[in-house]
Design a protein around this motif. Structure first.
Motif, PDB file in Angstrom:
ATOM      1  N   GLN A  27       0.322  -1.197  -0.327  1.00  0.00           N
ATOM      2  CA  GLN A  27      -0.160  -0.042   0.201  1.00  0.00           C
ATOM      3  C   GLN A  27       0.689   1.036  -0.473  1.00  0.00           C
ATOM      4  O   GLN A  27       1.901   0.866   0.971  1.00  0.00           O
ATOM      5  N   PRO A  28       0.938   2.122  -1.022  1.00  0.00           N
ATOM      6  CA  PRO A  28       1.366   3.637  -0.335  1.00  0.00           C
ATOM      7  C   PRO A  28       1.236   4.153   0.879  1.00  0.00           C
ATOM      8  O   PRO A  28       0.010   3.787   1.286  1.00  0.00           O
ATOM      9  N   GLN A  29       2.493   4.640   1.198  1.00  0.00           N
ATOM     10  CA  GLN A  29       2.312   5.277   2.553  1.00  0.00           C
ATOM     11  C   GLN A  29       1.662   6.870   2.746  1.00  0.00           C
ATOM     12  O   GLN A  29       2.300   6.595   3.975  1.00  0.00           O
ATOM     13  N   ALA A  30       1.798   7.446   1.361  1.00  0.00           N
ATOM     14  CA  ALA A  30       1.740   8.494   2.127  1.00  0.00           C
ATOM     15  C   ALA A  30       0.240   8.862   2.559  1.00  0.00           C
ATOM     16  O   ALA A  30       0.344  10.047   3.655  1.00  0.00           O
ATOM     17  N   GLN A  31      -0.869   8.355   2.188  1.00  0.00           N
ATOM     18  CA  GLN A  31      -1.942   7.906   3.489  1.00  0.00           C
ATOM     19  C   GLN A  31      -1.944   7.978   5.367  1.00  0.00           C
ATOM     20  O   GLN A  31      -2.095   8.622   5.852  1.00  0.00           O
ATOM     21  N   THR A  32      -0.590   7.302   4.642  1.00  0.00           N
ATOM     22  CA  THR A  32      -0.647   6.468   6.287  1.00  0.00           C
ATOM     23  C   THR A  32       0.641   6.860   7.264  1.00  0.00           C
ATOM     24  O   THR A  32       0.504   6.773   8.711  1.00  0.00           O
ATOM     25  N   THR A  33       1.663   8.291   6.657  1.00  0.00           N
ATOM     26  CA  THR A  33       2.356   8.829   7.391  1.00  0.00           C
ATOM     27  C   THR A  33       2.418  10.094   7.991  1.00  0.00           C
ATOM     28  O   THR A  33       1.105  10.570   6.916  1.00  0.00           O
ATOM     29  N   ASP A  34       2.725   9.963   8.713  1.00  0.00           N
ATOM     30  CA  ASP A  34       2.370  11.643   9.492  1.00  0.00           C
ATOM     31  C   ASP A  34       2.907  12.333   9.209  1.00  0.00           C
ATOM     32  O   ASP A  34       4.005  12.553   8.591  1.00  0.00           O
ATOM     33  N   GLY A  35       2.388  13.649   8.660  1.00  0.00           N
ATOM     34  CA  GLY A  35       3.107  14.831   7.927  1.00  0.00           C
ATOM     35  C   GLY A  35       2.198  16.253   7.334  1.00  0.00           C
ATOM     36  O   GLY A  35       1.140  16.380   8.322  1.00  0.00           O
ATOM     37  N   TRP A  36       2.714  17.195   7.040  1.00  0.00           N
ATOM     38  CA  TRP A  36       2.232  17.981   6.953  1.00  0.00           C
ATOM     39  C   TRP A  36       1.103  18.217   5.942  1.00  0.00           C
ATOM     40  O   TRP A  36       1.458  18.140   5.074  1.00  0.00           O
ATOM     41  N   LEU A  37      -0.177  19.074   5.757  1.00  0.00           N
ATOM     42  CA  LEU A  37      -0.346  19.762   4.844  1.00  0.00           C
ATOM     43  C   LEU A  37      -0.469  21.272   5.134  1.00  0.00           C
ATOM     44  O   LEU A  37      -0.678  21.780   5.989  1.00  0.00           O
ATOM     45  N   ARG A  38      -0.372  22.178   4.147  1.00  0.00           N
ATOM     46  CA  ARG A  38      -0.161  23.066   3.810  1.00  0.00           C
ATOM     47  C   ARG A  38      -1.441  24.162   2.977  1.00  0.00           C
ATOM     48  O   ARG A  38      -1.776  23.605   1.555  1.00  0.00           O
ATOM     49  N   GLY A  39      -1.869  24.792   3.720  1.00  0.00           N
ATOM     50  CA  GLY A  39      -3.085  25.104   2.707  1.00  0.00           C
ATOM     51  C   GLY A  39      -4.756  24.906   3.245  1.00  0.00           C
ATOM     52  O   GLY A  39      -4.771  24.125   3.807  1.00  0.00           O
ATOM     53  N   ALA A  40      -5.313  25.500   3.213  1.00  0.00           N
ATOM     54  CA  ALA A  40      -6.327  25.382   3.843  1.00  0.00           C
ATOM     55  C   ALA A  40      -7.629  24.628   2.771  1.00  0.00           C
ATOM     56  O   ALA A  40      -8.018  24.199   3.095  1.00  0.00           O
ATOM     57  N   GLU A  41      -7.206  24.990   1.115  1.00  0.00           N
ATOM     58  CA  GLU A  41      -7.588  24.003  -0.036  1.00  0.00           C
ATOM     59  C   GLU A  41      -6.610  22.890   0.252  1.00  0.00           C
ATOM     60  O   GLU A  41      -8.212  20.875   1.073  1.00  0.00           O
ATOM     61  N   ARG A  42      -5.687  22.481   1.290  1.00  0.00           N
ATOM     62  CA  ARG A  42      -5.652  20.528   1.386  1.00  0.00           C
ATOM     63  C   ARG A  42      -5.930  20.782   2.942  1.00  0.00           C
ATOM     64  O   ARG A  42      -6.277  18.963   2.884  1.00  0.00           O
ATOM     65  N   ILE A  43      -5.868  20.965   3.523  1.00  0.00           N
ATOM     66  CA  ILE A  43      -6.370  20.688   5.061  1.00  0.00           C
ATOM     67  C   ILE A  43      -8.201  19.989   4.729  1.00  0.00           C
ATOM     68  O   ILE A  43      -8.334  19.716   5.189  1.00  0.00           O
ATOM     69  N   ALA A  44      -8.978  21.489   4.142  1.00  0.00           N
ATOM     70  CA  ALA A  44      -9.973  20.961   3.603  1.00  0.00           C
ATOM     71  C   ALA A  44     -10.654  19.866   2.883  1.00  0.00           C
ATOM     72  O   ALA A  44     -11.869  18.897   3.670  1.00  0.00           O
ATOM     73  N   ASP A  45      -9.798  19.433   2.151  1.00  0.00           N
ATOM     74  CA  ASP A  45      -9.769  18.382   0.910  1.00  0.00           C
ATOM     75  C   ASP A  45      -9.485  17.010   2.698  1.00  0.00           C
ATOM     76  O   ASP A  45     -10.565  16.186   2.418  1.00  0.00           O
ATOM     77  N   TYR A  46      -9.020  16.725   2.536  1.00  0.00           N
ATOM     78  CA  TYR A  46      -8.121  16.086   4.176  1.00  0.00           C
ATOM     79  C   TYR A  46      -9.396  15.818   4.662  1.00  0.00           C
ATOM     80  O   TYR A  46      -9.651  14.331   5.044  1.00  0.00           O
TER      81      TYR A  46
END
Length: 91
Positions: A27-46
């Motif tokens: 499985q891709p690890q991008a969704q399971t790793t902790d990291g930063w979301l930058r910008g209101a748009e990305r936070i809203a999508d998340y």
């Protein structure tokens, strides 16, 4: 509806467990790793909300975000915990 009982041997259970572990490792690890979301748009999508809702939650200090200059940033793990505790439900 009645229950169905199936007896399987230990060897089959081990094979299933090994295959499940292989599939998880692929499985891709991008969704399971902790990291930063930058910008209101990305936070809203998340959090699956409109960008305006993110701004409203930030204004009310009800969402775990930080500021990087004028940009909003949020850590995925903090948002995950916030959502598990009820997220943006209105008081």
């Amino acid at each position: 509806m009645s229950a169905i009982n199936v007896n399987v041997g230990d060897e089959l259970v081990e094979q299933i467990a090994r295959r499940a572990a292989e599939l998880l490792a692929e499985q891709p690890q991008a969704q399971t790793t902790d990291g930063w979301l930058r910008g209101a748009e990305r936070i809203a999508d998340y959090i699956d909300a409109p960008r305006s809702r993110v701004y409203a939650l930030v204004s009310a200090r009800r969402i775990p975000v930080h500021h990087d200059g004028s940009a909003l940033i949020a850590r995925r793990s903090e948002l995950d915990q916030w959502l598990l505790r009820g997220g943006g439900r209105r008081p």
